[in-house]
Design an enzyme around this catalytic site. Structure first.
Site, PDB file in Angstrom:
ATOM      1  N   TRP A  60      45.267  28.244  37.688  1.00 38.90           N
ATOM      2  CA  TRP A  60      45.883  29.186  36.748  1.00 38.90           C
ATOM      3  C   TRP A  60      44.835  29.772  35.807  1.00 38.90           C
ATOM      4  CZ3 TRP A  60      47.464  28.081  31.257  1.00 38.90           C
ATOM      5  CH2 TRP A  60      46.827  26.951  30.731  1.00 38.90           C
ATOM      6  N   ASP A  61      43.655  29.177  35.772  1.00 46.65           N
ATOM      7  CA  ASP A  61      42.562  29.661  34.936  1.00 46.65           C
ATOM      8  C   ASP A  61      42.339  31.164  35.124  1.00 46.65           C
ATOM      9  OD1 ASP A  61      42.407  26.888  35.446  1.00 46.65           O
ATOM     10  OD2 ASP A  61      40.251  26.811  35.079  1.00 46.65           O
ATOM     11  N   GLU A  89      46.766  17.961  29.479  1.00 43.03           N
ATOM     12  CA  GLU A  89      46.903  16.970  30.561  1.00 43.03           C
ATOM     13  C   GLU A  89      46.715  15.543  30.067  1.00 43.03           C
ATOM     14  OE1 GLU A  89      44.164  18.310  33.536  1.00 43.03           O
ATOM     15  OE2 GLU A  89      45.535  19.835  34.299  1.00 43.03           O
ATOM     16  N   LYS A 115      44.179  17.389  24.923  1.00 39.93           N
ATOM     17  CA  LYS A 115      43.009  17.798  25.707  1.00 39.93           C
ATOM     18  C   LYS A 115      42.660  19.267  25.476  1.00 39.93           C
ATOM     19  CE  LYS A 115      41.468  17.993  30.551  1.00 39.93           C
ATOM     20  NZ  LYS A 115      41.905  18.011  31.937  1.00 39.93           N
ATOM     21  N   GLN A 116      43.695  20.103  25.431  1.00 37.68           N
ATOM     22  CA  GLN A 116      43.441  21.546  25.346  1.00 37.68           C
ATOM     23  C   GLN A 116      44.631  22.247  24.722  1.00 37.68           C
ATOM     24  OE1 GLN A 116      43.818  21.121  29.740  1.00 37.68           O
ATOM     25  NE2 GLN A 116      43.887  23.346  29.665  1.00 37.68           N
TER      26      GLN A 116
HETATM   27  C1  BGC Z   1      42.350  21.650  32.871  1.00 32.30           C
HETATM   28  C2  BGC Z   1      43.251  22.606  33.609  1.00 32.30           C
HETATM   29  C3  BGC Z   1      42.404  23.531  34.436  1.00 32.30           C
HETATM   30  C4  BGC Z   1      41.438  22.752  35.326  1.00 32.30           C
HETATM   31  C5  BGC Z   1      40.455  23.649  36.037  1.00 32.30           C
HETATM   32  C6  BGC Z   1      41.458  20.913  33.847  1.00 32.30           C
HETATM   33  O1  BGC Z   1      40.588  20.067  33.172  1.00 32.30           O
HETATM   34  O2  BGC Z   1      43.095  20.708  32.131  1.00 32.30           O
HETATM   35  O3  BGC Z   1      44.030  23.340  32.703  1.00 32.30           O
HETATM   36  O4  BGC Z   1      43.209  24.350  35.206  1.00 32.30           O
HETATM   37  O5  BGC Z   1      40.686  21.872  34.552  1.00 32.30           O
HETATM   38  O6  BGC Z   1      39.665  24.345  35.121  1.00 32.30           O
END
Ligand code: BGC
Length: 769
Positions: free
Chosen positions: A358-359, A487, A595-596
Site C-alpha cells: 500500500w506504500d 503493526e 510503530k507508525q
Molecule cells: C510497515 C507497513 C509497510 C511495510 C513495507 C512495514 O514495516 O509497517 O506499513 O507497508 O513495512 O514498507
C-alpha cells in the site's frame, strides 16, 4: 542515528574510508538502479570479507513456498520475492598473478562516491598486492537512456612495478537468496557461451507448483581493453562465462578494462530472441564509446533533476537527504513501464522483495502526481485495476464479498504469510480508493473513474459492507479483528483509522455512483448496482462506530487503547530502541508504543475534515508514544507538525525521513534502503513546510521555513501548470513556468497571475507560525 559517511555534500554520497564492519550498510547506501534493473553497492572484484551480493531485475520474481510453524486456513501458499539474479558486474583482477582482494590486501586512500547528479558510482583506492602497488579507479552506471545497458570502466595504474595485470570479467548466474525459505536456489541454467572478449549466460527462474510466470534472463558482455592483450582466453560452463585478459603494465602506466553488459528478459522478448537482442543492443551502444554513453546517461539524469530538484539553502545535510531520496526513488521507478510498481526496498535488498505494498498508493503516488507526467500516476492506478479479479478472489478466500487488495503482491495474489498482516491489515484496501480520489482531485481528470476506477471503488465498497458487523446493543457498525497501520498491535477491534477509511470508501462510492448515474450510465450498469445496495452502504457509513474519548477530546486509536500502560517514548531507556530489535514481540504487542502513524495517517488523509485544534490535540497525544520504527511514519508526523506550527518537531522528523538510510536511524539499512518512504521527504517539504494542499480541486500553500534553513525551492506540476515555489525568509515567490493564468491561494488569500507572484512572508509569519 548512526552516520558512517561523515563528509556531506549536496550532490554526492561520499565514503572516504573502507568499511569492513559496516560493509552491508555501505553496500545498501551505494545502490544504483535505472528502473529496469539495479544492484547493491558491491565491489566488482573479489572480496573475501562480509558482503551481501544483490542484483535485481524489475518484475522478475519467484514464488518461494510459504514457511510457517502452524498452517492456518487461507494462508497464501507462497511468499513472492524478487530473486537475487545474475552477477554481471564481476571483474576479478590479478596483479602479477595475485588476486586483488580488498578484504585481504593493504588499502590506502579508499574513496567512493555516488554522484546523484548523473547516477555514476566511482571508487578509487591504492592497494598493495604482495608488494605490487596499484592505484585503481572504477566507474559504473546503469544507463537510463538504454535500460538494458550497464557499463563499468576499471582502470589500474602501476605505482611501483613493471609486470602484468589480469582482468577476469565474468557473468555468474549461480546465485542464491539469503532469505530463501528452504535454502532453495531460484534459478536454473539454460545456456552459456563465450568467445574472445565476449560472454553470455542465460538462466531461468525454476518451474513452480503455484503456476506463476517463470522468467528467463540473458546477460551478455563485451569487454574492451585499452592496450593489446598478451593473453586472451575465454571459458564458460553452466551458469557462468568468463574472459581472461592479460596485459603488460609498466610503472606509472594505466591500463583499463571496459565491460559493457546488456540484460534482456522474457518480460520484453521471447526466449529465443534474448541472446540476439542483447547482442544487438551491445553492438548499437558500444560504437558510441564509453564517454558518449556516459554523457547520454548523465543528460537524462539532468533532465530529471531540472523538473524535480529541491534546493535547500543553509542546511547541507537536509539538502543531501532530499536529493538522495529522490535519486533512489527515481532509480527504482520513473513510470516507464506500466507493468511495474515500487517495492519497499527497490533494487537494494531482499527483504520485502520488490513487491507492491500500500506504500505506493499512500506515499509514492502524491510525489509522482507532483513531479511526473500524469500518465505515470494513472499507470499506478491501472496496475491495481488490472488486478481487480485477483483482489475479488482474495476476498472470496476470506469468505467476504467484493475485492480485498493484497498487502503484498506481484500479480494480484496475496503473497505475504503473517496472518496478522495478510488477514487483518485490511486498511490497505482504503488506500486503493484514496489514490483514485487523490489522482482525480489533483489532476481534474474524471475519465479514469468513468472508464475503470468505479469498478474498483464499487468492489472495495462491497468488501467493506461485508466486513463490518452490526453491534446491536450499540446500534452501530463495527470492524473487529484488524491490524491498523500500527503493526505493533494486532487483532484489535475498531481501529479508528480502518473504520474511518471504510466509512469514507462507502461514502465515496455512493457519491461517484450518483454522479455517474447522470454522466455515464454504462459505468453504473456494468457494475450491476442496485438501489438497496447503495442504501445499505449509506446506512453503514452513517452508523459506523468511531472510537473517541470525550474527556481527553481525542480520537482513540482502537478499542481499549487508553487502558494500556501509557509510557512515553522519551522515558524509555535509550538502549531499548528500536523496540523491534530489543523487545520480545509479545511485549511490543502489549505496550502502548506505536510503530507508525495510525490516527495521524487518517488525519493526514482527510485533513480538510479536522480543525487545526483537533490536529494539534491528536498530534500532541500520539506523538509521545510513537517510535517511528516504520520508515513510513515520520513524514506524516512531520507534515501535521508543520501544519499545527510545531516546526521544531517537524524539522526533526523531516531529518529522520530524509536521512533515514544515510543515518541509519532504524538500524536496519544494511538490509536495503527504504525506497517507498523516500517520497516522504518530498512530502514533508512540499505538503509540510510549504503547506501545499489541493482540497476541493483548489491549490493552496501556507509556507513556513524551518529556522535552520535560509530558503528552499521546488517545482510542481499542477494540472496544466508547472510552478516553481521559492520560500525565503522574507518572501514567498511562485513562478508560473507554463502558459496561462494560475489561480491559487497563499496564506488563505486567493491570487490569479500569469508570471510571478511575490508575497511577503514577514507579514504572514504570525499567521503561519
Ligand atoms: C510497515 C507497513 C509497510 C511495510 C513495507 C512495514 O514495516 O509497517 O506499513 O507497508 O513495512 O514498507
Amino acid at each position: 542515528m548512526k552516520r558512517i559517511f561523515n563528509k556531506i555534500d549536496g550532490w554526492k554520497i561520499i565514503q572516504d574510508k573502507i568499511e569492513f564492519e559496516e560493509n552491508r550498510l555501505a553496500e545498501s547506501i551505494m545502490s544504483l538502479g535505472n528502473g529496469y534493473m539495479g544492484m547493491r553497492g558491491n565491489y566488482e572484484e573479489m572480496y573475501s570479507k562480509d558482503s551481501h551480493r544483490g542484483s535485481y531485475i524489475a518484475g522478475v520474481w519467484f514464488p518461494d513456498k510459504t514457511r510457517v510453524g502452524w498452517w492456518k486456513n487461507g494462508y497464501p501458499e507462497y511468499f513472492g520475492k524478487v530473486p537475487n539474479s545474475v552477477n554481471y558486474i564481476g571483474i576479478n583482477v590479478l596483479v602479477n598473478g595475485k588476486y586483488l582482494d580488498l578484504g585481504k590486501c593493504e588499502v590506502e586512500n579508499f574513496y567512493r562516491e555516488l554522484n546523484m547528479e548523473n547516477g555514476v558510482l566511482t571508487r578509487t583506492f591504492i592497494a598493495n598486492v604482495d608488494g605490487s602497488k596499484i592505484e585503481v579507479k572504477v566507474q559504473r552506471f546503469l544507463s537510463i537512456k538504454r535500460k538494458e545497458l550497464a557499463v563499468i570502466k576499471y582502470d589500474v595504474k602501476s605505482l611501483n612495478f613493471d609486470g602484468e595485470i589480469t582482468f577476469v570479467p565474468y557473468l555468474d548466474a549461480d546465485v542464491t537468496n539469503e532469505d530463501s525459505n528452504y535454502d532453495e536456489k531460484f534459478w536454473m541454467n539454460i545456456s552459456s557461451g563465450s568467445k574472445e572478449y565476449k560472454g553470455n549466460v542465460i538462466s531461468r527462474t525454476k518451474d513452480n507448483v503455484f503456476g506463476t510466470e517463470v522468467f528467463t534472463i540473458c546477460a551478455n558482455m563485451i569487454n574492451k581493453v585499452s592496450k593489446k592483450a598478451k593473453v586472451s582466453e575465454y571459458m564458460n560452463k553452466d551458469f557462468y562465462s568468463e574472459n581472461t585478459i592479460v596485459v603488460d603494465i609498466n610503472k606509472d602506466e594505466t591500463v583499463s578494462l571496459t565491460k559493457f553488459i546488456a540484460i534482456t528478459s522474457t518480460r520484453d522478448y521471447i526466449q529465443d530472441e534474448l541472446l540476439s537482442t542483447s547482442e544487438n543492443i551491445l553492438n548499437e551502444e558500444i560504437v558510441k564509446g564509453y564517454e558518449n554513453l556516459l554523457k547520454e546517461h548523465s543528460e537524462e539524469w539532468n533532465k530529471r533533476w531540472e523538473t524535480s530538484d529541491v534546493k535547500i539553502d543553509g542546511d547541507i545535510a537536509a539538502q543531501q537527504g532530499i536529493r538522495y531520496n529522490l535519486f533512489q526513488l527515481f532509480s527504482t521507478y520513473y513510470g516507464d513501464d506500466y507493468r511495474l510498481n515500487i517495492g519497499p526496498k527497490g533494487f537494494t535488498g531482499e527483504k520485502y522483495g520488490g513487491a507492491t505494498y500500500w506504500d505506493t498508493e499512500a506515499y509514492c503516488l502524491p510525489l509522482y502526481l507532483g513531479v511526473a507526467d500524469k500518465h505515470v500516476s494513472r499507470n499506478l492506478l491501472e496496475y491495481r485495476y488490472n488486478q481487480l479479479e485477483a483482489a475479488k478472489e482474495n476476498a472470496k478466500k476470506l469468505g467476504l464479498e467484493g475485492a480485498l487488495y493484497p498487502m503484498v503482491t506481484f500479480n494480484g495474489e496475496e503473497c505475504h504469510n503473517e496472518w496478522e498482516i495478510t488477514f487483518e491489515e485490511i486498511h490497505r484496501n482504503g488506500s486503493m480508493i484514496y489514490a483514485i480520489y487523490n489522482y482525480t482531485n489533483y489532476t481534474g481528470d474524471y475519465s479514469y473513474i468513468e472508464e475503470k476506477g468505479i469498478d474498483v471503488i464499487v468492489e472495495v465498497a462491497r468488501f467493506w459492507a461485508s466486513r463490518v458487523h452490526y453491534a446491536k446493543y450499540q446500534g452501530q457498525y463495527m470492524i473487529h479483528g484488524v491490524t491498523g497501520p500500527n503493526e505493533y498491535d494486532n487483532n484489535v477491534n475498531n481501529n479508528w483509522y480502518t473504520n474511518y477509511i471504510a466509512k469514507w470508501c462507502l461514502e465515496y462510492a455512493v457519491e461517484n455512483i450518483n454522479k455517474l448515474q447522470e454522466q455515464c450510465q454504462k459505468a453504473v450498469a456494468r457494475n450491476n448496482i442496485k438501489e438497496e445496495e447503495l442504501n445499505k452502504w449509506i446506512t453503514i457509513a452513517e452508523n459506523m462506530y468511531l472510537p473517541y474519548d470525550n474527556e481527553l477530546d481525542i480520537i482513540v486509536q482502537q478499542d481499549n487503547f487508553l487502558d494500556k500502560e501509557l509510557i512515553e517514548v522519551k522515558d524509555l531507556p535509550k538502549e531499548n530502541l528500536p523496540l523491534n530489535q530489543n523487545w520480545s514481540w509479545d511485549r511490543i504487542l502489549r505496550s502502548c508504543f506505536i510503530k507508525q502513524a495510525d490516527v495521524l495517517q487518517g488525519i493526514y488523509y482527510f485533513g480538510d475534515k479536522f480543525s487545526i485544534e483537533e490536529k494539534r490535540r491528536n498530534f500532541d497525544f500520539y506523538e509521545k508514544y510513537t517510535v517511528h520504527e516504520s520508515s513510513l511514519s515520520s513524514c506524516i508526523y512531520s507534515i501535521i507538525g508543520s501544519e499545527i506550527g510545531n516546526l521544531e518537531k517537524s524539522y526533526e522528523l523531516y531529518s529522520r525521513t530524509a536521512r533515514l538510510d544515510l543515518d541509519n536511524y532504524n538500524n536496519d539499512t544494511e538490509d536495503g534502503l527504504h525506497i517507498t518512504s523516500m517520497s516522504g521527504a518530498w512530502l514533508a517539504i512540499v505538503q509540510g513546510f510549504a503547506g501545499m494542499r489541493t482540497w476541493n480541486e483548489t491549490l493552496s500553500f501556507n509556507p513556513k521555513l524551518p529556522q535552520q534553513w535560509n530558503s528552499y525551492s521546488f517545482n510542481i506540476n499542477y494540472r496544466e501548470h508547472t510552478l516553481k515555489v521559492i520560500v525565503e525568509k522574507e518572501n514567498v515567490f511562485i513562478e508560473n513556468m507554463s502558459k496561462g493564468q494560475v489561480e491559487l491561494s497563499v496564506y488563505g488569500e486567493s491570487y490569479k497571475f500569469e508570471d510571478k507572484l511575490t508575497i511577503k512572508r514577514e507579514e504572514n509569519l504570525a499567521l503561519s507560525m
